[in-house]
Design a protein around this motif. Sequence first.
Motif, PDB file in Angstrom:
ATOM      1  N   ASN A  25      -7.864  -2.060 -10.071  1.00 31.79           N
ATOM      2  CA  ASN A  25      -7.993  -3.285  -9.295  1.00 31.79           C
ATOM      3  C   ASN A  25      -7.868  -2.949  -7.812  1.00 31.79           C
ATOM      4  O   ASN A  25      -6.824  -2.473  -7.395  1.00 31.79           O
ATOM      5  N   SER A  55      -1.704   1.270 -13.317  1.00 32.91           N
ATOM      6  CA  SER A  55      -2.579   0.479 -12.461  1.00 32.91           C
ATOM      7  C   SER A  55      -3.045   1.271 -11.251  1.00 32.91           C
ATOM      8  O   SER A  55      -2.238   1.699 -10.428  1.00 32.91           O
ATOM      9  N   GLU A  57      -4.651   1.038  -7.897  1.00 34.67           N
ATOM     10  CA  GLU A  57      -4.888   0.039  -6.850  1.00 34.67           C
ATOM     11  C   GLU A  57      -5.180   0.712  -5.513  1.00 34.67           C
ATOM     12  O   GLU A  57      -4.886   0.179  -4.447  1.00 34.67           O
ATOM     13  N   ALA A  60      -6.858  -1.296  -2.714  1.00 36.15           N
ATOM     14  CA  ALA A  60      -6.312  -2.639  -2.478  1.00 36.15           C
ATOM     15  C   ALA A  60      -6.394  -3.081  -1.014  1.00 36.15           C
ATOM     16  O   ALA A  60      -6.590  -4.256  -0.724  1.00 36.15           O
ATOM     17  N   PHE A  69      -5.560 -10.369  -3.086  1.00 37.70           N
ATOM     18  CA  PHE A  69      -5.282  -9.268  -3.999  1.00 37.70           C
ATOM     19  C   PHE A  69      -3.906  -9.457  -4.618  1.00 37.70           C
ATOM     20  O   PHE A  69      -2.931  -9.732  -3.921  1.00 37.70           O
ATOM     21  N   GLY A  71      -1.343  -7.317  -7.109  1.00 38.80           N
ATOM     22  CA  GLY A  71      -1.097  -6.051  -7.778  1.00 38.80           C
ATOM     23  C   GLY A  71      -0.429  -6.263  -9.129  1.00 38.80           C
ATOM     24  O   GLY A  71       0.321  -7.215  -9.324  1.00 38.80           O
TER      25      GLY A  71
END
Length: 79
Positions: A25, A55, A57, A60, A69, A71
């Motif tokens: 992400n 994850s 990121e 980001a 965004f 997290g």
Amino acid sequence: RYDVDFEALDEVLAREDVHLLLFCNPANPVGRVWARDDIERIARMCVERDVYVLSDEVWAELVMDDVEFTGMGSMIDVV
């Protein structure tokens, strides 16, 4: 637009040989920023299935178009 197939994800998370979800992400290749509701739902599914989340990121800080965004780590106190 990319969306999560939650039914398919739950089937995979339910497998005995699944212990980790790699979550990206914003998602490659299009930079899709996942909505907070989607992230919370995925986090809850992983908790219910005793699956760890790793994850990614890394991008980001490069989110554009005033998209918020969220997290995965912010779900710790939620789920």
